[in-house]
Design an enzyme around this catalytic site. Structure first.
Site, PDB file in Angstrom:
ATOM      1  N   LYS A   1      38.037  40.846  48.916  1.00 32.78           N
ATOM      2  CA  LYS A   1      38.750  41.108  50.354  1.00 32.78           C
ATOM      3  C   LYS A   1      37.827  41.943  51.229  1.00 32.78           C
ATOM      4  O   LYS A   1      36.890  41.595  51.666  1.00 32.78           O
ATOM      5  CB  LYS A   1      40.069  41.850  49.985  1.00 32.78           C
TER       6      LYS A   1
ATOM      7  N   ARG B   1      35.172  36.028  44.788  1.00 30.70           N
ATOM      8  CA  ARG B   1      36.347  36.141  44.240  1.00 30.70           C
ATOM      9  C   ARG B   1      36.383  36.947  42.714  1.00 30.70           C
ATOM     10  O   ARG B   1      35.564  36.206  42.040  1.00 30.70           O
ATOM     11  CB  ARG B   1      37.178  34.806  44.219  1.00 30.70           C
TER      12      ARG B   1
ATOM     13  N   GLU C   1      31.641  36.990  25.375  1.00 28.42           N
ATOM     14  CA  GLU C   1      32.796  37.837  25.175  1.00 28.42           C
ATOM     15  C   GLU C   1      32.011  39.202  24.545  1.00 28.42           C
ATOM     16  O   GLU C   1      30.856  39.175  24.100  1.00 28.42           O
ATOM     17  CB  GLU C   1      33.447  37.108  23.950  1.00 28.42           C
TER      18      GLU C   1
ATOM     19  N   ASP D   1      45.789  50.700  42.889  1.00 26.13           N
ATOM     20  CA  ASP D   1      45.178  49.279  42.985  1.00 26.13           C
ATOM     21  C   ASP D   1      44.703  49.139  44.748  1.00 26.13           C
ATOM     22  O   ASP D   1      45.482  49.171  45.554  1.00 26.13           O
ATOM     23  CB  ASP D   1      46.343  48.241  42.943  1.00 26.13           C
TER      24      ASP D   1
ATOM     25  N   THR E   1      40.129  43.978  43.805  1.00 29.47           N
ATOM     26  CA  THR E   1      39.726  42.950  43.958  1.00 29.47           C
ATOM     27  C   THR E   1      38.094  43.008  44.644  1.00 29.47           C
ATOM     28  O   THR E   1      37.863  44.062  45.085  1.00 29.47           O
ATOM     29  CB  THR E   1      40.404  41.772  44.873  1.00 29.47           C
TER      30      THR E   1
ATOM     31  N   TYR F   1      28.655  31.714  27.337  1.00 27.38           N
ATOM     32  CA  TYR F   1      29.751  32.684  26.861  1.00 27.38           C
ATOM     33  C   TYR F   1      29.280  34.027  26.531  1.00 27.38           C
ATOM     34  O   TYR F   1      28.277  33.968  26.081  1.00 27.38           O
ATOM     35  CB  TYR F   1      30.361  31.850  25.690  1.00 27.38           C
TER      36      TYR F   1
HETATM   37  N1  PLP Z   1      46.625  43.450  43.919  1.00 27.05           N
HETATM   38  C1  PLP Z   1      46.734  43.592  45.423  1.00 27.05           C
HETATM   39  C2  PLP Z   1      47.012  44.851  46.025  1.00 27.05           C
HETATM   40  C3  PLP Z   1      46.643  42.381  46.074  1.00 27.05           C
HETATM   41  O1  PLP Z   1      46.742  42.385  47.363  1.00 27.05           O
HETATM   42  C4  PLP Z   1      46.235  41.214  45.363  1.00 27.05           C
HETATM   43  C5  PLP Z   1      46.045  40.175  46.069  1.00 27.05           C
HETATM   44  O2  PLP Z   1      46.829  39.510  47.084  1.00 27.05           O
HETATM   45  C6  PLP Z   1      46.143  41.275  43.995  1.00 27.05           C
HETATM   46  C7  PLP Z   1      46.184  42.569  43.243  1.00 27.05           C
HETATM   47  C8  PLP Z   1      45.708  39.991  43.115  1.00 27.05           C
HETATM   48  O3  PLP Z   1      44.299  39.567  43.505  1.00 27.05           O
HETATM   49  P1  PLP Z   1      44.028  38.199  42.771  1.00 27.05           P
HETATM   50  O4  PLP Z   1      44.693  37.155  43.906  1.00 27.05           O
HETATM   51  O5  PLP Z   1      42.586  38.199  43.127  1.00 27.05           O
HETATM   52  O6  PLP Z   1      44.391  37.973  41.567  1.00 27.05           O
END
Ligand code: PLP
Length: 478
Positions: A273, A279, A66, A241, A270, A64
């Site tokens: 990808k 992950r 935090e 994002d 993320t 843990y």
């Molecule tokens: N943001 C975007 C643009 C995505 O394409 C995705 C996943 O497909 C996510 C966020 C969410 O990612 P996660 O599945 O790791 O929560």
């Protein structure tokens, strides 16, 4: 690491697992076989390196931690501090970011951390200041009630779902849609491209607290400098994002106006990808948001996953090597070759092509729904996913599109010649599939007909195409 060492590591791990629950060991082995045999065109998937995978399977999982590096709510976090600090340092260096927070467990979590950091900075902090208190516990009941209402009464402007935006950008089925009053900007119906004048107009009218850039199914570059100017003109915080295209930013394929990091106040991603890590998620931000971002746990995140942060550190170190830039460029070269191969055979593509890692095929040109096309391709050994196209008449479930991407096949080593062959296989399947009918004779959005012998033949050809490019060539489980 030698071929032998990687095989030994995975084989030994499976042996240890098999002694406790053989079915889990079998499933892990079967997953490798399945991944090795499938022509994977899922735009959001990749293959992490053996080093990244191995960094996750250990006792860091037991800890843990935090808090943040050097400031934990638990004792004995010195080794977690080491890997978290390393991951954050690699992330800052790789992306040229002022601050990196590597704890988010996924992309959704990273977005939640970012939303709450902005809400804390722009709504909560001014309220505390006004009430002349240091923290929320010190507010009166009336002030606390007023602040909660204010937090729940903010606006977000993001890309519409059918133009390629993501559910977490303020859409009702996701918690972000329940938190924010959301409006979305779409794409120009004629070109399929983002119309920045329309975004500016929507921002002027709606006055969002947060303008969100980024997508999961838009096949083009986005000009983040222009979006930042729009955000500034209405006093919005600009968030990007980059979950899908982080690998292209890391590999310096997207630079200048197309690199979100220097333009956005806050960037989420993320790590699994195009970035090819474990992950997980990550937040990069300008210094003024750093303290709020670091409160992600326990604000919206459970305890950090130290084993995954260790793997992030490994994957980010890999992404800082010169060969990652070459990989990122090959992702785009391959996506463009795939798009060309499809176009030259008569496919209809959203925006007419791509300049990133993904291609969106409008399969209505083949008389199919996305669902029918996805299944027919799967029957033929080609793994894709259905996706809405702009102004999709078939909605988000059946859709009219197929989204394909090249990060995974590029990791295997396939190149532009193989992309053209992939286009040929896909085109054959899509032209030979016919939409079916319901029992009452009306057109079905799910049923279809494809000669099983043809599907088998294509699946064999897909396997042949992959054969010279073994997945995890250094891992032998036999
Ligand atoms: N943001 C975007 C643009 C995505 O394409 C995705 C996943 O497909 C996510 C966020 C969410 O990612 P996660 O599945 O790791 O929560």
């Amino acid at each position: 690491m030698s071929r032998n060492a990687e095989s030994t590591a995975f084989r030994s791990a499976l042996e240890v697992i098999r002694a406790v629950e053989p079915r889990v060991a079998d499933a892990i082995g079967a997953e490798l076989t399945d991944q090795r045999e499938s022509l994977k065109l899922i735009a959001s998937e990749n293959y992490a390196s053996p080093a990244t995978l191995l960094a996750m399977g250990n006792w860091f999982s037991d800890k843990y931690a935090e808090g943040t590096v050097g400031r934990r709510f638990y004792a004995g976090c010195q080794n977690v501090d080491t890997v978290e600090a390393l991951a954050a340092e690699h992330a800052r260096e790789l992306f040229g970011a002022a601050h990196a927070y590597v704890q988010p467990h996924s992309g959704i979590d990273a977005n939640l951390v970012a939303f709450w950091a902005v809400l804390a900075d722009r709504v909560e902090s001014p309220a505390l200041k006004k009430a002349q208190v240091r923290q929320v516990n010190d507010l009166t009941e009336a002030d606390w009630f007023a602040l909660r209402r204010e937090l729940g009464n903010q606006r977000m402007l993001g890309m519409s779902l059918d133009a390629g935006g993501h559910l977490t950008h303020g859409f009702r089925p996701n918690i972000s849609g329940k938190m924010f009053d959301q409006r979305s900007y779409g794409t120009d119906p004629a070109t399929g491209l983002i119309d920045y004048d329309q975004v500016a107009e929507a921002a002027r009218e709606f006055k969002p607290l947060i303008l969100v850039g980024g997508y999961s199914a838009y096949p083009r570059k986005v000009n983040f400098r222009i979006l930042r100017e729009i955000a500034d003109s209405v006093g919005a915080t600009f968030m990007v994002d980059m979950a899908h295209f982080a690998g292209l930013v890391a590999g310096k394929v997207f630079t200048g106006d197309f690199d979100p990091v220097p333009h956005a106040h806050i960037v989420t991603t993320t790590t699994h990808k195009s970035l090819r890590g474990p992950r997980g998620g990550m937040v990069l931000c300008q210094p003024e948001l750093a303290d709020q971002v670091d409160r992600g746990c326990p604000m919206v995140l459970g305890g950090p996953l130290p084993h995954v942060m260790a793997a992030k550190a490994v994957a980010l170190a890999e992404a800082r090597r010169p060969d990652f830039a070459d990989y990122a460029q090959r992702i785009v070269d391959n996506a463009q070759a795939l798009a060309e191969g499809l176009l030259s055979r008569g496919a209809k593509l959203v925006t007419g092509g791509t300049d990133n890692h993904l291609v969106l095929i409008d399969v209505s040109g083949y008389g199919l729904t996305g669902r029918q096309a996805e299944q027919a391709l799967l029957d033929s050994g080609i793994v894709t996913n259905r996706n809405s196209v702009p102004q999709d008449p078939n909605g988000a479930w059946y859709t009219s599109g197929i989204r394909i991407g090249t990060p995974a096949l590029t990791t295997r080593g396939l190149g532009t010649a193989e992309m053209d062959q992939t286009a040929e296989l896909m085109h054959t399947v899509l032209t030979q599939t016919t939409a079916g009918a319901n029992a009452d004779g009306t057109p079905s959005k799910a049923k279809y007909t494809l000669d099983p012998a043809l599907a088998d033949k294509i699946a064999r050809q897909a396997t042949d195409l992959l054969a010279p490019f073994p997945l995890y060539p250094t891992v032998d489980l036999t």
